[in-house]
Design an enzyme around this catalytic site. Structure first.
Site, PDB file in Angstrom:
ATOM      1  N   CYS A 173      14.989   7.346  -2.741  1.00 21.22           N
ATOM      2  CA  CYS A 173      13.629   7.234  -3.023  1.00 21.22           C
ATOM      3  C   CYS A 173      13.059   8.218  -3.944  1.00 21.22           C
ATOM      4  CB  CYS A 173      12.925   7.402  -1.486  1.00 21.22           C
ATOM      5  SG  CYS A 173      13.599   6.645  -0.348  1.00 21.22           S
ATOM      6  N   LYS A 217      14.392   8.214  -7.580  1.00 25.30           N
ATOM      7  CA  LYS A 217      13.982   6.933  -8.177  1.00 25.30           C
ATOM      8  C   LYS A 217      12.700   7.068  -8.554  1.00 25.30           C
ATOM      9  CE  LYS A 217      12.597   3.841  -5.286  1.00 25.30           C
ATOM     10  NZ  LYS A 217      12.654   3.296  -4.327  1.00 25.30           N
ATOM     11  N   TYR A 224      15.022  -4.904  -3.878  1.00 24.27           N
ATOM     12  CA  TYR A 224      13.832  -3.913  -4.372  1.00 24.27           C
ATOM     13  C   TYR A 224      14.507  -2.919  -5.253  1.00 24.27           C
ATOM     14  CZ  TYR A 224      15.368  -0.500  -0.759  1.00 24.27           C
ATOM     15  OH  TYR A 224      16.280   0.515  -0.007  1.00 24.27           O
ATOM     16  N   GLU A 267      13.286  -2.728  -9.139  1.00 21.68           N
ATOM     17  CA  GLU A 267      12.888  -1.134  -9.305  1.00 21.68           C
ATOM     18  C   GLU A 267      13.756  -0.666 -10.667  1.00 21.68           C
ATOM     19  OE1 GLU A 267      11.238   0.459  -5.067  1.00 21.68           O
ATOM     20  OE2 GLU A 267      13.340   0.733  -5.754  1.00 21.68           O
ATOM     21  N   HIS A 299     -16.382   0.385  -5.370  1.00 20.39           N
ATOM     22  CA  HIS A 299     -16.397  -0.315  -6.880  1.00 20.39           C
ATOM     23  C   HIS A 299     -16.531   0.875  -7.853  1.00 20.39           C
ATOM     24  CE1 HIS A 299     -17.626  -3.326  -9.783  1.00 20.39           C
ATOM     25  NE2 HIS A 299     -18.579  -2.653 -10.223  1.00 20.39           N
ATOM     26  N   GLU A 332     -11.092  -3.248  -3.970  1.00 15.84           N
ATOM     27  CA  GLU A 332     -12.223  -3.862  -3.627  1.00 15.84           C
ATOM     28  C   GLU A 332     -12.159  -5.550  -3.485  1.00 15.84           C
ATOM     29  OE1 GLU A 332     -15.835  -4.397  -6.014  1.00 15.84           O
ATOM     30  OE2 GLU A 332     -14.638  -3.431  -7.313  1.00 15.84           O
TER      31      GLU A 332
END
Length: 459
Positions: free
Chosen positions: A48, A51, A179, A183, A436, A441
């Site tokens: 992790c 990477k 994944y 990645e 915003h 949002e």
């Protein structure tokens, strides 16, 4: 005189083992940990963390293109692989050192060497000797899997070697669709490498929501990654200029490096589990109950070696639950339901809860809210699109799934996971005022139910 050398012996000093060992030692227990590689395990040393550094490094090429649309002039920018490796290795060494100090400060002993069980209470450590313990915790994690009968498989590298390549290749073939595969496809593409991703399935990221899967594939291809689906390697041949990947669809792809990202398997080899009588699952993982206990009364296992949810935070929580239960008299289990995850693809993914397909199987009637839009950041140029999707139980109006593909998706999903874990309903979700202008949002402003083409929606 103590019956055993230690109250707890932990095999594996990754995230799960270190957390369990520290907490146990802080209770006053006599604790030792054995690690055959570097302290920190897969996540810190070859997973992790490095990477994510590679993801950061690779994203700059895309940022430079975006910067030009905002009036910036970028001249002479180039990427230096050796310089990156040097800085990355410095940081990994620092983090590994922190893990070591944390163990020592808690009072745990650290043994460097591979450990194996000779019986249920005895551990033999290479170059150290034999130790006994009242309780034993297996926390050895997982390792990359590769086919053993594929001609030329020995020429391929895994994610382990990808972190230490002597030089950056010009062309790479990545086999896999999970994944790790997507990645690294984004990483090498962003660093200027010609990337071909080969996956045997109909789309990448099996187990994720189908809209997420198809959306990511489209975005990867926009960035110049060649994605070949429904095909797999039948052979790898070494050539004068590199390697030839022969595929099941009859195609051949030339590259400088072939990388297998075909999944990971629990690391149980050579641990002496059979000698101690520890049972494995049919898939080769250590079989455990809700409290991470094996069939042997004084042996537990946590993390990827149990193949439950193979995520570092999950492993840490499993290790913590073990320590709370066994050393603090607070029986604790970890709830493996509704665990959020992130894929640091480019663009990245954040996902929590059920996919649409799984929700339909479970509930029957499901309401879908979906938006595809250009992130504000790319208003001046670029054709990247983000995807935001909510899956709602049609009967109770509970939000049971949230899926985001786009900038900062992993950051968004952490907060969404809290609400979904607490059982938020769509009306409650909608009552949250939007922030915003943000991409996030859109999650609280989707009011119209999504109807797929062919069921009333106009293209």
């Amino acid at each position: 005189m103590a019956k055993y050398d230690y109250d707890l012996f932990v095999i594996g000093a990754g995230s799960a083992g270190v957390r369990a060992a520290r907490l146990a030692a802080m209770s006053g227990a006599r604790v030792a940990v054995a690690e055959e590689h570097r302290v920190g395990g897969t996540c810190v040393i070859r997973g992790c963390v490095p990477k994510k550094f590679m993801v950061y490094a690779s994203e700059f090429s895309h940022h430079f293109k975006t910067a030009k649309t905002y009036g910036w002039t970028i001249e002479g920018a180039r990427f230096d692989w050796p310089s990156f490796l040097e800085e990355k290795d410095k940081e990994i060494a620092r983090l590994s050192g922190i893990y070591v100090r944390n163990l020592q400060n808690a009072g745990a002993e650290l043994a460097h060497g591979k450990a194996r069980l000779t019986d249920a209470h005895t551990v033999e450590i290479d170059k150290v000797g034999t130790k006994t313990a009242d309780k034993i915790l297996i926390a050895t994690g997982g390792r990359p899997w590769a086919p053993k009968d594929l001609p030329g498989a020995e020429f391929a590298i895994s994610s382990n070697e990808a972190f230490q390549l002597p030089e950056l290749p010009k062309r790479i073939v990545i086999a896999g669709g999970g994944y790790i595969a997507v990645e690294f496809a984004g990483i090498f593409n962003g660093m200027g490498v010609e990337v071909t991703l080969v996956h045997r399935g109909p789309n990448v990221l099996r187990g994720f929501d189908d809209d997420v899967r198809s959306h990511l594939t489209e975005e990867m291809e926009k960035r110049g990654i060649t994605v070949i689906l429904a095909a797999q390697h039948i052979a790898i041949e070494k050539t004068a200029g590199g390697f030839t990947s022969r595929l099941s669809n009859g195609h051949e792809v030339e590259s400088d490096v072939v990388m297998f990202c075909l999944g990971r398997e629990p690391y149980v080899e050579g641990l002496g589990l059979e000698t101690a009588g520890v049972k494995l699952t049919d898939e080769g993982a250590v079989a455990v109950d809700a409290y991470s206990k094996t069939n042997v009364d004084n042996i537990w296992a946590v993390g990827d070696v149990t193949d439950r949810i193979n995520l570092t935070p999950v492993a840490i929580r499993e290790g913590q639950a073990f320590a709370e239960t066994e050393f603090y008299a607070r029986p604790t289990t970890f709830d493996h339901e509704t665990v959020a995850s992130a894929v640091f693809s480019q663009p990245p993914i954040g996902s929590v809860g059920l996919s649409e397909a799984d929700a339909r199987k479970l509930f029957g009637k499901v309401d879908i809210y979906l938006a595809r839009l250009k992130p504000m950041k790319y208003a001046f140029g670029g054709d990247e699109r983000s995807l935001l999707k909510l899956v709602v139980d049609g009967a109770t109006e509970k939000v049971v799934g949230c899926h985001v593909v786009g900038p900062d998706a992993p950051e968004m999903i952490q907060m969404a996971a809290i609400a979904i874990k607490l059982g938020v309903t769509k009306p409650q979700w909608d009552a949250t005022c939007a922030v915003h202008p943000t991409l996030a949002e859109e999650l609280v402003t989707m009011r119209e139910k999504y109807v797929p083409l062919g069921l009333g929606q106009v293209a």
